[in-house]
Write a protein that holds these residues in place. Sequence first.
Motif, mmCIF file in Angstrom:
data_model
loop_
_atom_site.group_PDB
_atom_site.id
_atom_site.type_symbol
_atom_site.label_atom_id
_atom_site.label_comp_id
_atom_site.label_asym_id
_atom_site.label_seq_id
_atom_site.Cartn_x
_atom_site.Cartn_y
_atom_site.Cartn_z
ATOM 1 N N MET A 174 0.823 -1.208 0.000
ATOM 2 C CA MET A 174 0.000 0.000 0.000
ATOM 3 C C MET A 174 0.857 1.257 0.000
ATOM 4 N N VAL A 175 1.901 1.266 0.821
ATOM 5 C CA VAL A 175 2.774 2.444 0.875
ATOM 6 C C VAL A 175 3.524 2.597 -0.440
ATOM 7 N N LEU A 176 4.119 1.503 -0.922
ATOM 8 C CA LEU A 176 4.851 1.559 -2.182
ATOM 9 C C LEU A 176 3.918 1.851 -3.351
ATOM 10 N N GLY A 177 2.722 1.233 -3.323
ATOM 11 C CA GLY A 177 1.761 1.468 -4.392
ATOM 12 C C GLY A 177 1.287 2.907 -4.427
ATOM 13 N N GLY A 178 1.078 3.508 -3.253
ATOM 14 C CA GLY A 178 0.688 4.908 -3.214
ATOM 15 C C GLY A 178 1.749 5.808 -3.809
ATOM 16 N N TYR A 179 3.013 5.484 -3.542
ATOM 17 C CA TYR A 179 4.115 6.275 -4.112
ATOM 18 C C TYR A 179 4.175 6.094 -5.626
ATOM 19 N N LEU A 180 4.105 4.836 -6.082
ATOM 20 C CA LEU A 180 4.209 4.568 -7.517
ATOM 21 C C LEU A 180 3.010 5.130 -8.278
ATOM 22 N N ALA A 181 1.822 5.070 -7.656
ATOM 23 C CA ALA A 181 0.627 5.599 -8.319
ATOM 24 C C ALA A 181 0.757 7.095 -8.576
ATOM 25 N N GLY A 182 1.466 7.780 -7.689
ATOM 26 C CA GLY A 182 1.673 9.210 -7.893
ATOM 27 C C GLY A 182 2.641 9.523 -9.012
ATOM 28 N N HIS A 183 3.378 8.500 -9.494
ATOM 29 C CA HIS A 183 4.362 8.711 -10.555
ATOM 30 C C HIS A 183 4.011 7.926 -11.814
ATOM 31 N N GLY A 184 2.829 7.337 -11.850
ATOM 32 C CA GLY A 184 2.419 6.559 -13.013
ATOM 33 C C GLY A 184 2.052 5.144 -12.628
ATOM 34 N N MET A 268 -0.933 5.503 2.707
ATOM 35 C CA MET A 268 -0.450 5.506 4.084
ATOM 36 C C MET A 268 -1.549 5.061 5.054
ATOM 37 N N VAL A 269 -2.778 5.543 4.832
ATOM 38 C CA VAL A 269 -3.889 5.160 5.706
ATOM 39 C C VAL A 269 -4.135 3.656 5.620
ATOM 40 N N MET A 270 -4.149 3.109 4.412
ATOM 41 C CA MET A 270 -4.379 1.678 4.265
ATOM 42 C C MET A 270 -3.184 0.858 4.743
ATOM 43 N N GLY A 271 -1.990 1.465 4.716
ATOM 44 C CA GLY A 271 -0.838 0.782 5.289
ATOM 45 C C GLY A 271 -0.994 0.523 6.772
ATOM 46 N N VAL A 272 -1.802 1.359 7.441
ATOM 47 C CA VAL A 272 -2.097 1.146 8.859
ATOM 48 C C VAL A 272 -2.732 -0.217 9.071
ATOM 49 N N ASN A 273 -3.557 -0.634 8.114
ATOM 50 C CA ASN A 273 -4.205 -1.944 8.215
ATOM 51 C C ASN A 273 -3.171 -3.051 8.415
ATOM 52 N N GLY A 274 -2.179 -3.082 7.540
ATOM 53 C CA GLY A 274 -1.158 -4.113 7.651
ATOM 54 C C GLY A 274 -0.338 -4.000 8.915
ATOM 55 N N LEU A 275 -0.018 -2.778 9.321
ATOM 56 C CA LEU A 275 0.790 -2.590 10.524
ATOM 57 C C LEU A 275 0.065 -3.080 11.768
ATOM 58 N N VAL A 276 -1.246 -2.833 11.843
ATOM 59 C CA VAL A 276 -2.014 -3.299 13.000
ATOM 60 C C VAL A 276 -2.049 -4.823 13.041
ATOM 61 N N VAL A 277 -2.242 -5.450 11.881
ATOM 62 C CA VAL A 277 -2.244 -6.913 11.848
ATOM 63 C C VAL A 277 -0.879 -7.463 12.254
ATOM 64 N N ILE A 278 0.178 -6.846 11.728
ATOM 65 C CA ILE A 278 1.526 -7.304 12.057
ATOM 66 C C ILE A 278 1.779 -7.232 13.568
ATOM 67 N N ALA A 279 1.306 -6.167 14.189
ATOM 68 C CA ALA A 279 1.548 -5.986 15.623
ATOM 69 C C ALA A 279 0.612 -6.825 16.487
ATOM 70 N N ALA A 280 -0.666 -6.914 16.099
ATOM 71 C CA ALA A 280 -1.666 -7.505 16.990
ATOM 72 C C ALA A 280 -1.853 -9.004 16.797
ATOM 73 N N GLN A 281 -1.757 -9.490 15.564
ATOM 74 C CA GLN A 281 -2.075 -10.893 15.328
ATOM 75 C C GLN A 281 -1.182 -11.863 16.112
ATOM 76 N N PRO A 282 0.149 -11.639 16.183
ATOM 77 C CA PRO A 282 0.956 -12.565 16.982
ATOM 78 C C PRO A 282 0.597 -12.576 18.469
ATOM 79 N N LEU A 283 -0.007 -11.499 18.957
ATOM 80 C CA LEU A 283 -0.357 -11.432 20.372
ATOM 81 C C LEU A 283 -1.675 -12.135 20.691
ATOM 82 N N ILE A 284 -2.588 -12.200 19.702
ATOM 83 C CA ILE A 284 -3.904 -12.769 20.001
ATOM 84 C C ILE A 284 -4.256 -13.985 19.158
ATOM 85 N N GLY A 285 -3.590 -14.181 18.014
ATOM 86 C CA GLY A 285 -4.009 -15.229 17.093
ATOM 87 C C GLY A 285 -4.009 -16.611 17.689
ATOM 88 N N HIS A 286 -2.970 -16.955 18.462
ATOM 89 C CA HIS A 286 -2.879 -18.302 19.019
ATOM 90 C C HIS A 286 -3.871 -18.537 20.146
#
Length: 412
Positions: A174-184, A268-286
């Motif tokens: 999402m972060v990389l795509g947002g940057y690339l979308a702004g340049h084509g 950047m806003v949608m990148g928050v989605n992945g960051l929350v999963v990365i941080a929270a899933q290992p703590l609660i998934g199991h």
Amino acid sequence: MSRLDEPGPMAGGVARDSRLRAFVRVRAGGLPRAFWVLWGGSLVNRLGAMVNPFLSLYLTGIRHVPIATTGIVLAVGGVGSVISQPLGGFLADRFGRRAALTGGMLANGATLLVLGHARSLTVLVAACFVLGITLDLFRPAAQALVADAVPAADRTRAYGLLLWAINLGFSVAMVLGGYLAGHGYPLLFWLDAGACTAFGVLVWLAVPETRPAARDRTGGGFGTVVRDRVMLAFAGIIVVYAVVFQQAFATLPLAMRSTAMSSGAYGMVMGVNGLVVIAAQPLIGHRLADLDKSRVLATGFAVAAVGNAVAATAQAAVVYGIAVAVSTLGEILVFAVTAAVVADLAPAALRGRYNGLIGMAWGTGFLIAPVAGTRLLVIGTTTLWLSCTALCLLAALGQLALGPALRRRASR
């Protein structure tokens, strides 16, 4: 205690290493090699998945398709999505998990390249329809592969780890795509197609076929699936949630642009989605495997309702980021448990078809989402997000009502 009795730096390091190994073992230990190949391939695929989140911006900004027409074009893709997973489920049960997954990924990559070079509205519509078919063609095979290869007690944990890998890749994309979308946009289509190809080839080369042997496969087809009233009711609840979930891709970028926010801000806003999963899933998934699945799902839907209520107040990217963060906590619960519920309900020989039906439910929601969402957005962003809040609460109530039937089936 004398200084000679005090634990030294080496002892402290060993203790930390031991705790780290225990942390990893509880969350990721004991899963088969086939699962980890699928996990790695999913990560690679999601690292390149940049087209779909930015498709509405691509159609309106680069191809100059009006917003209302964009909703129709995306809905045509939704029609393809309705077909996609039932077809993928049939292929997974009929020809095997590897063939269905690899074939779906290669077809999706080719379609992305056609879409990226389309110019006329007719070709755009046709390409979006085929993209809808190929986008999730692999998914029933992937879900069935996990159910085949992973013991029942570990499935919720395995599906949670798969979600973690997907969102790790998604947050970067999402972060990389947002940057690339702004340049084509052309590079987005090539990177996405390449990631699809890499995933398909990796599974074909490194994952053994997990479909039950012919002597273990019983009769039955989609007729068996559609006569399963519990499964149909569960699929209906997923349709309701899917309509809300897809707004993050169908209308959120348009809502943000209406308040002069850029594609980079959306990324950047949608990148928050992945960051929350990365941080929270290992703590609660199991921890989810020991909880009642219907209550976990209802809680996830209710948390998503709160996230959409926050979005109804948003006038800045920071508030949208908070809304996405809250909704993502609900997403973690929903996605980790949904596949495990389907695995509980499905006979081994029909796992592809059962996952195809739940995929059809997602596709139906994705079909409804852009048409309904863009029309609500024309009325106003507050109307859009409060409607999503109400739908999430409806899904939570429906899941609680279905809970006793799911518990009876799981106990069998």
